[in-house]
Design an enzyme around this catalytic site. Structure first.
Site, short mmCIF file in Angstrom:
data_model
loop_
_atom_site.label_atom_id
_atom_site.label_comp_id
_atom_site.label_asym_id
_atom_site.label_seq_id
_atom_site.Cartn_x
_atom_site.Cartn_y
_atom_site.Cartn_z
N ASP A 418 5.03 -37.59 -34.25
CA ASP A 418 4.99 -37.43 -32.80
C ASP A 418 6.41 -37.30 -32.23
O ASP A 418 7.39 -37.66 -32.88
CB ASP A 418 4.29 -38.64 -32.19
CG ASP A 418 3.67 -38.35 -30.82
OD1 ASP A 418 3.92 -37.26 -30.28
OD2 ASP A 418 2.95 -39.22 -30.32
N GLU A 421 11.28 -34.29 -29.06
CA GLU A 421 11.80 -33.37 -28.03
C GLU A 421 12.92 -33.98 -27.19
O GLU A 421 13.32 -33.40 -26.19
CB GLU A 421 10.67 -32.96 -27.08
CG GLU A 421 9.40 -32.49 -27.75
CD GLU A 421 8.38 -33.61 -27.92
OE1 GLU A 421 7.29 -33.34 -28.45
OE2 GLU A 421 8.69 -34.75 -27.53
N ASP A 482 -0.77 -33.61 -25.21
CA ASP A 482 -1.48 -34.62 -24.44
C ASP A 482 -2.21 -34.04 -23.22
O ASP A 482 -1.80 -34.24 -22.08
CB ASP A 482 -0.51 -35.70 -23.96
CG ASP A 482 0.18 -36.41 -25.10
OD1 ASP A 482 -0.33 -36.35 -26.23
OD2 ASP A 482 1.24 -37.03 -24.87
#
Length: 670
Positions: A418, A421, A482
């Site tokens: 996950d 960024e 998400d």
């Protein structure tokens, strides 16, 4: 002292402030054998070199580098095969480069390139009635801080469509948009931000462009001027590949230039079920596993999200031994029941971690010049401030490898990688790279590291990643972040996945039911039917996505779709292997095979799964939608209704218990 970033997310680079537009004015030939080297000069008197070289049998590499531009650490993400020979024909004012079916004409004064076949011509002098340049020609622009950015522009046809550039929630067809290739936490699925950016542009006119950079390349796709598209690159050179061919041929060349996709293990194509972003424990995982097997619901992978680790220490890669007192025993029991296990991880370390001080002391975090370790809020306030592991530092990389190896050795099959960024523009890495170059590259470094250890320990290199850049198809699986539990987010997720399909990344998934919120029963069923007919399938969200928690009617419909998925797995496996071999996607947008059909470009909420299954997800309540049937005869998979001959639009009704699926007549998929 540690600088703290109080912004809720890592911002993109600041807007460019142009001072002087400086296009190329002329060129002279230096060499013309197996390519062309030109000495060039700009209107402001800058000098440099323009190189035109064969890369593959249908692509040319175009590189512009001006003299005196400072060299900074950078990493190429494109590897051209051994030089392919080309024929160069010369006349006093022009050159022609020929290789295979590609022919590029080079006019020396004024310098202009034109690609034959698709009649693609550089836009070199486009002005408004006031004689102001309105399309950026091949050359540079000087910014207020003295930096030079490179750009190039080409004319576009009125009916031309543009695809690619990564995961785009706004839709696969990018004409009229301005797209910045900058990896971001998208904070949902209905905006212009993207977790996955790939500076690979695919045109319906028979060409593609792949820019070799990790900086924030920006594409203006008939947005500022409807007659041209432009690319702007804030790098020390402009280095891109001009590719010709059908969309499928261009995707194959993308594979040749950046490497093949990883074929996930066979078990990865079955359903994945997560306990969600909720407090979890070994007892609850065991109960989920028991319930799944008791009900006979198809499931290959159990995913355990953040709470396998201690709260506040979600990057330590250490089991919370209060909630999970015997991880090895738990994983061994799950393996006996036929489950693979996926665990969540990310590359940040919170200030509350007991490892933070040691890693900080060793200099293994990204730093900000003269201020020390960068620390910021990367969780929008849901977790302590964190620092970013500097994966260009051998010590930091070895530390993370050790943590990953230790966890996989307990019996874990795959890691969900996950985030990734959050590299700030102001950061400086151990290898000298600055944040503006490392930011987009970081997800590759992160997933490369995890994939390498996973291959070593588990025998495959699959990661389940959120963010990526050029070449990230080598990690096997991506999910679209998400989304909210809404019909709008379901539709934008379909479009984002298809955009990724057209960007050289064939295997993608999404959170069935949406991540934020709780879906109503109809939405959950329709999202599950879409998810179980996606390249990869996972149930996951902030609240329960266990199908039996939504009532008997919902459970029956979702179970039907899951069993359908299981029955189709041999076909899916074959089609996935073909996707790796050819470079084409497993979920095929309509425009991929029919670039000359206007209806195919409009049908951006449906796709082929492999060559013979037409999937048209329901994206609004009520059970009805318009479907475009490609050429050929199509049969509803359940046998209800008659065949439909395409090409044709039809308004169809799909009962809640039926998957939105049609079969090509004569195909063998079961």
């Amino acid at each position: 002292m540690h600088p703290r970033d109080s912004t809720p997310r890592v911002a993109p680079p600041p807007p460019l402030v142009p001072v002087l537009l400086d296009p190329l004015a002329g060129a002279c030939v230096v060499a013309a054998e197996d390519g062309v080297i030109l000495d060039v000069r700009t209107t402001a008197g800058r000098t440099g070199t323009l190189r035109l070289r064969p890369a593959t049998d249908n692509s040319l590499r175009i590189t512009l580098r001006l003299d005196g531009v400072p060299t900074a650490p950078r990493i190429s993400v494109v590897t051209a095969p051994a030089d392919t020979g080309c024929l160069v024909e010369r006349s006093p004012d022009t050159l022609t480069l020929r290789l295979g079916a590609l022919a590029l004409d080079v006019r020396l004064s004024p310098l202009t390139l034109e690609l034959r076949g698709c009649h693609l011509r550089q836009a070199t002098d486009v002005s408004d009635p006031g004689d102001r340049t309105i399309v950026l020609p091949l050359g540079v622009t000087e910014l207020a801080d003295g930096q030079l950015i490179y750009h190039d522009s080409w004319f576009t046809e009125p009916d031309e469509h543009f695809y690619g550039l990564g995961e785009r929630f706004t839709g696969p067809d990018l004409r009229g948009q301005r797209v910045d290739c900058w990896v971001e936490d998208a904070q949902g699925s209905t905006g212009t931000r993207s977790y996955k950016a790939v500076p690979f542009l695919l045109s319906s006119r028979g060409y593609a462009v792949l820019v070799d950079t990790t900086t924030a390349a920006s594409f203006d796709l008939a947005h500022s001027n409807t007659g041209a598209w432009s690319v702007t690159v804030p790098d020390e050179e402009l280095d891109y590949y001009l590719i010709t061919g059908t969309p499928t041929e261009c995707l194959r060349t993308y594979r040749d230039l950046t490497g093949p996709a990883l074929l996930p293990p066979r078990w990865a194509f079955g359903p994945w079920i997560s306990g969600g972003f909720c407090r979890d424990s070994a007892d609850e995982v065991r109960e989920r596993a028991r319930r799944i097997r008791e009900l006979g619901f198809p499931c290959e992978v159990l995913h355990i999200d953040t709470y396998w680790q201690r709260p506040g220490c979600w990057s330590d890669m250490e089991w919370d031994t209060e909630a999970f007192p015997d991880p090895r025993g738990l994983l061994a029991d799950l393996a006996q029941q036929g489950f693979h296990v996926s665990l969540w991880m990310n590359p940040y370390l919170s200030v509350d971690s007991p490892h933070f001080a040691e890693i900080d002391r060793n200099g293994w975090f990204l730093r900000v010049p003269s201020q020390g370790t960068w620390i910021g809020q990367v969780w929008n306030g849901a977790h302590p401030d964190s620092a970013v592991l500097d994966l260009t530092h051998p010590g930091a990389a070895d530390w993370l490898r050790g943590r990953v190896r230790q966890v996989l050795a307990t019996g874990v099959s795959v890691l969900k990688t996950d985030f990734g960024e959050a590299v700030p523009v102001a950061a400086v890495a151990h290898n000298g790279m600055t944040g503006d170059r490392l930011h987009n590259l970081y997800p590759l470094l992160f997933n490369d590291l995890v994939a390498e250890v996973t291959q070593e320990v588990a025998g495959h290199g699959l990661t389940w990643g959120r963010s990526t850049w050029t070449g990230g198809q080598r990690h096997g699986a991506k999910w679209t972040g998400d989304p909210n539990a809404s019909w709008q987010d379901l539709a934008s997720t379909v479009r984002a996945g298809l955009s990724l399909s057209l960007s050289g990344h064939p295997f993608w998934s999404h959170d069935i039911g949406g991540f934020h919120g709780t879906p109503d029963p109809e939405l959950f069923v329709r999202w599950a039917q879409f998810g179980l007919l996606s390249p990869l399938s996972r149930f996951h969200g902030m609240t329960s996505r266990l199908p039996w928690d939504f009532g008997e009617e919902v459970y029956a419909a979702v179970l039907h779709a899951a069993r359908l998925r299981t029955g189709l797995l041999p076909y899916v496996h074959r089609s996935a292997a073909d996707a790796v071999r050819t470079g084409e996607p497993l979920a095929r947008p309509m425009a991929l095979d029919h670039p000359d059909r206007p209806d195919a470009h409009a049908a951006d909420l449906q796709y082929l799964l492999g060559p013979d299954l037409l999937v048209a997800p329901l994206y609004a309540p009520g059970g009805r939608r318009q479907v475009w049937f490609p050429p050929g005869e199509w049969l509803p998979y359940a046998g209800s209704g008659g065949p439909i001959d395409g090409p044709a639009w039809r308004r169809v009704r799909i009962p809640l218990t039926a998957a939105p699926l049609w079969l090509r007549a004569g195909a063998h998929v079961l």
